[in-house]
Design an enzyme around this catalytic site. Structure first.
Site, PDB file in Angstrom:
ATOM      1  N   GLN A  52      -4.649   9.682  -2.913  1.00 45.47           N
ATOM      2  CA  GLN A  52      -4.332   8.961  -1.749  1.00 45.47           C
ATOM      3  C   GLN A  52      -2.972   8.643  -1.972  1.00 45.47           C
ATOM      4  O   GLN A  52      -2.105   8.942  -2.783  1.00 45.47           O
ATOM      5  CB  GLN A  52      -5.060   7.403  -2.216  1.00 45.47           C
ATOM      6  CG  GLN A  52      -4.889   6.961  -3.837  1.00 45.47           C
ATOM      7  CD  GLN A  52      -5.974   6.203  -4.374  1.00 45.47           C
ATOM      8  OE1 GLN A  52      -6.647   5.443  -3.517  1.00 45.47           O
ATOM      9  NE2 GLN A  52      -5.688   6.104  -5.467  1.00 45.47           N
ATOM     10  N   HIS A  83      -8.536 -11.365  -9.317  1.00 48.77           N
ATOM     11  CA  HIS A  83      -8.866 -10.909 -10.725  1.00 48.77           C
ATOM     12  C   HIS A  83      -9.710 -11.948 -11.384  1.00 48.77           C
ATOM     13  O   HIS A  83     -10.180 -11.656 -12.469  1.00 48.77           O
ATOM     14  CB  HIS A  83      -7.537 -10.400 -11.244  1.00 48.77           C
ATOM     15  CG  HIS A  83      -7.126  -9.171 -10.682  1.00 48.77           C
ATOM     16  ND1 HIS A  83      -5.742  -9.170  -9.916  1.00 48.77           N
ATOM     17  CD2 HIS A  83      -7.455  -8.261 -10.636  1.00 48.77           C
ATOM     18  CE1 HIS A  83      -5.540  -7.964  -9.703  1.00 48.77           C
ATOM     19  NE2 HIS A  83      -6.723  -7.241  -9.647  1.00 48.77           N
ATOM     20  N   ASP A 107      -4.757  -1.095 -11.395  1.00 49.95           N
ATOM     21  CA  ASP A 107      -3.408  -1.774 -11.216  1.00 49.95           C
ATOM     22  C   ASP A 107      -3.522  -2.503 -12.642  1.00 49.95           C
ATOM     23  O   ASP A 107      -2.399  -3.310 -12.829  1.00 49.95           O
ATOM     24  CB  ASP A 107      -3.529  -2.719 -10.154  1.00 49.95           C
ATOM     25  CG  ASP A 107      -4.651  -3.525  -9.933  1.00 49.95           C
ATOM     26  OD1 ASP A 107      -4.987  -4.378 -10.513  1.00 49.95           O
ATOM     27  OD2 ASP A 107      -5.503  -3.151  -8.820  1.00 49.95           O
ATOM     28  N   GLU A 127     -10.874   4.872 -14.195  1.00 51.39           N
ATOM     29  CA  GLU A 127      -9.981   4.874 -13.008  1.00 51.39           C
ATOM     30  C   GLU A 127      -9.794   6.325 -12.654  1.00 51.39           C
ATOM     31  O   GLU A 127      -9.278   7.142 -13.331  1.00 51.39           O
ATOM     32  CB  GLU A 127      -8.520   4.065 -13.267  1.00 51.39           C
ATOM     33  CG  GLU A 127      -7.512   4.295 -12.072  1.00 51.39           C
ATOM     34  CD  GLU A 127      -7.800   3.836 -10.643  1.00 51.39           C
ATOM     35  OE1 GLU A 127      -8.191   2.799 -10.527  1.00 51.39           O
ATOM     36  OE2 GLU A 127      -7.651   4.894  -9.882  1.00 51.39           O
ATOM     37  N   GLY A 159     -15.303   7.092 -11.175  1.00 55.77           N
ATOM     38  CA  GLY A 159     -16.180   5.773 -11.696  1.00 55.77           C
ATOM     39  C   GLY A 159     -17.856   6.089 -11.858  1.00 55.77           C
ATOM     40  O   GLY A 159     -18.311   5.592 -12.675  1.00 55.77           O
ATOM     41  N   ASP A 177     -14.160  -2.912  -9.589  1.00 54.35           N
ATOM     42  CA  ASP A 177     -13.072  -3.319  -8.938  1.00 54.35           C
ATOM     43  C   ASP A 177     -12.314  -2.182  -8.295  1.00 54.35           C
ATOM     44  O   ASP A 177     -11.286  -1.612  -8.504  1.00 54.35           O
ATOM     45  CB  ASP A 177     -11.851  -3.767 -10.136  1.00 54.35           C
ATOM     46  CG  ASP A 177     -10.677  -4.364  -9.766  1.00 54.35           C
ATOM     47  OD1 ASP A 177     -10.661  -4.681  -8.420  1.00 54.35           O
ATOM     48  OD2 ASP A 177      -9.770  -4.424 -10.340  1.00 54.35           O
ATOM     49  N   THR A 179     -11.406   0.038  -4.392  1.00 58.64           N
ATOM     50  CA  THR A 179     -10.924  -0.078  -3.284  1.00 58.64           C
ATOM     51  C   THR A 179     -11.823  -0.348  -2.118  1.00 58.64           C
ATOM     52  O   THR A 179     -13.147  -0.379  -2.534  1.00 58.64           O
ATOM     53  CB  THR A 179     -10.041   1.229  -2.977  1.00 58.64           C
ATOM     54  OG1 THR A 179     -11.221   2.374  -2.894  1.00 58.64           O
ATOM     55  CG2 THR A 179      -9.045   1.706  -4.075  1.00 58.64           C
ATOM     56  N   ASP A 180     -11.498  -0.395  -1.128  1.00 59.31           N
ATOM     57  CA  ASP A 180     -12.413  -0.685   0.016  1.00 59.31           C
ATOM     58  C   ASP A 180     -13.309   0.575   0.167  1.00 59.31           C
ATOM     59  O   ASP A 180     -12.973   1.566  -0.449  1.00 59.31           O
ATOM     60  CB  ASP A 180     -11.759  -0.784   1.301  1.00 59.31           C
ATOM     61  CG  ASP A 180     -10.809  -1.970   1.437  1.00 59.31           C
ATOM     62  OD1 ASP A 180     -11.290  -3.223   1.544  1.00 59.31           O
ATOM     63  OD2 ASP A 180      -9.623  -1.915   1.258  1.00 59.31           O
ATOM     64  N   PRO A 184     -11.841   7.432  -2.089  1.00 60.23           N
ATOM     65  CA  PRO A 184     -12.379   7.643  -3.315  1.00 60.23           C
ATOM     66  C   PRO A 184     -13.285   6.433  -3.836  1.00 60.23           C
ATOM     67  O   PRO A 184     -14.183   6.531  -4.893  1.00 60.23           O
ATOM     68  CB  PRO A 184     -11.066   7.729  -4.237  1.00 60.23           C
ATOM     69  CG  PRO A 184      -9.970   7.552  -3.591  1.00 60.23           C
ATOM     70  CD  PRO A 184     -10.104   7.503  -2.062  1.00 60.23           C
TER      71      PRO A 184
HETATM   72  N1  SPD Z   1      -9.283  -4.931   1.171  1.00 60.87           N
HETATM   73  C1  SPD Z   1      -9.009  -5.372   0.077  1.00 60.87           C
HETATM   74  C2  SPD Z   1      -9.680  -4.965  -1.051  1.00 60.87           C
HETATM   75  C3  SPD Z   1      -9.420  -4.794  -2.443  1.00 60.87           C
HETATM   76  C4  SPD Z   1     -10.219  -4.280  -3.411  1.00 60.87           C
HETATM   77  N2  SPD Z   1      -9.671  -4.046  -4.938  1.00 60.87           N
HETATM   78  C5  SPD Z   1      -8.527  -4.620  -5.179  1.00 60.87           C
HETATM   79  C6  SPD Z   1      -8.120  -4.241  -6.580  1.00 60.87           C
HETATM   80  C7  SPD Z   1      -7.399  -5.151  -7.200  1.00 60.87           C
HETATM   81  N3  SPD Z   1      -7.392  -4.918  -8.752  1.00 60.87           N
END
Ligand code: SPD
Length: 309
Positions: A52, A83, A107, A127, A159, A177, A179-180, A184
């Site tokens: 990415q 968080h 992160d 991750e 994951g 935790d 991504t959208d 990935p």
């Molecule tokens: N559109 C935002 C989605 C965020 C999902 N994960 C955020 C990671 C922060 N640790």
């Protein structure tokens, strides 16, 4: 009138009245009809990993921002809301928590929160993208501080693949935790993933996951909850307002073979300073759902039945 110029995902506007501020904006677009924009002070990092695009920017109102493939993952202004909720809501309901896994979370914000519990003996971070971890270590030190905790074990892996090979019933806590659910992160909302996660969890364990916005992604939230519901006996939605995310109203899932997010609330405190957002009262309130969130739950779901008069 000439429109704004696009430069590598950033919008550069004609010189504005605010002299001295760079005219650089980061914009996250939602389906080409909404743009959430933040004025950028400085581009701290821009890179492209094998998975990415990664950007870390310093912005005026929201502090530092991490974006993956142009989507905001966190800003310093409100990352603690996300968080603390994803980590402390499950942690405060576990009777014992020795082994935890964070799926995604490159992160380090979720790790930072978990690292506050001395009882945790091992926290695995699964991750996929090591470059995200390295960039956050350098440019988001306040978020990634948990990386240096000796109990943290890094697994740079997909994951979903990671969770498949975990010994059955060996984890007390899984935090998804991701991504959208595009790119990935897409596998982390699949039924197979949730079933594998259920097998990896101890009977008294809990999974918590970010599950998008009931306002902006209603059908995605609905699909996620129906898949989790086929993998776990008990599933609950909780929510928080996160201004940096599309729709601001953000949902999370609490799933467990037998634990209950309210009846099992222990309100035990971690060893360090107070939370900046989470409180036991807020924990309870987060399970009282707005109508738009209830609409994402299937008929018969206990929160839905209780939620509307
Ligand atoms: N559109 C935002 C989605 C965020 C999902 N994960 C955020 C990671 C922060 N640790």
């Amino acid at each position: 009138m000439s429109g704004p110029k696009e430069e590598g995902g950033f919008r550069r506007e004609p010189v504005s009245a605010q002299a001295g501020m760079p005219d650089l904006w980061f914009g996250e677009s939602f389906q080409g009809v909404v743009s959430f924009e933040l004025r950028v002070k400085e581009v701290l990092y821009q890179g492209k990993s094998q998975y990415q695009d990664i950007a870390i920017l310093d912005t005026y109102q929201h502090g530092r921002l991490l974006a993956l493939d142009g989507l905001i993952m966190l800003t310093e202004l409100d990352e603690s809301i996300y968080h603390e909720m994803i980590a402390h809501v499950p942690m405060q309901t576990l009777s014992h928590a020795r082994r935890a896994a964070v799926i995604g979370g490159g992160d380090g914000g979720t790790l930072r929160e978990l690292a506050r519990y001395p009882e945790l003996e091992e926290i695995v971070l699964a991750e996929i993208d090591e470059q995200v971890v390295n960039a956050c270590r350098e440019f988001l030190p306040g978020v990634s501080s948990g990386f240096s905790d000796p109990r943290v074990k890094f697994e740079f892996a997909d994951g979903a693949e990671f969770i498949k090979q975990v010994k059955p019933e060996s984890l007390d806590l899984i935090i998804v935790d991701g991504t959208d659910p595009v790119g990935p992160g897409a596998v982390l909302v699949g039924e197979e993933f949730y079933k594998d996660a259920a097998l990896a969890l101890h009977e008294g364990g809990v999974l918590s996951a970010q599950t998008e916005s009931p306002l902006y992604h209603g059908s995605v939230v609905r699909d996620i909850f129906s898949r989790v519901g086929r993998a776990f006996a008990n599933t609950f939605m909780f929510w928080a307002v996160i201004p940096s995310y599309p729709g601001s109203m953000w949902s999370f899932c609490y799933a467990s073979p037998c634990r209950h997010p309210l009846n099992d609330l222990k309100s035990r405190r971690p060893d360090k300073e107070d939370f900046s957002y989470y409180t036991p009262e807020l924990h309870k309130a987060a399970f009282a759902l707005p109508g738009q969130a209830l609409d994402c739950l299937a008929p018969g779901h206990p929160q839905k039945e209780k939620g509307r008069p």
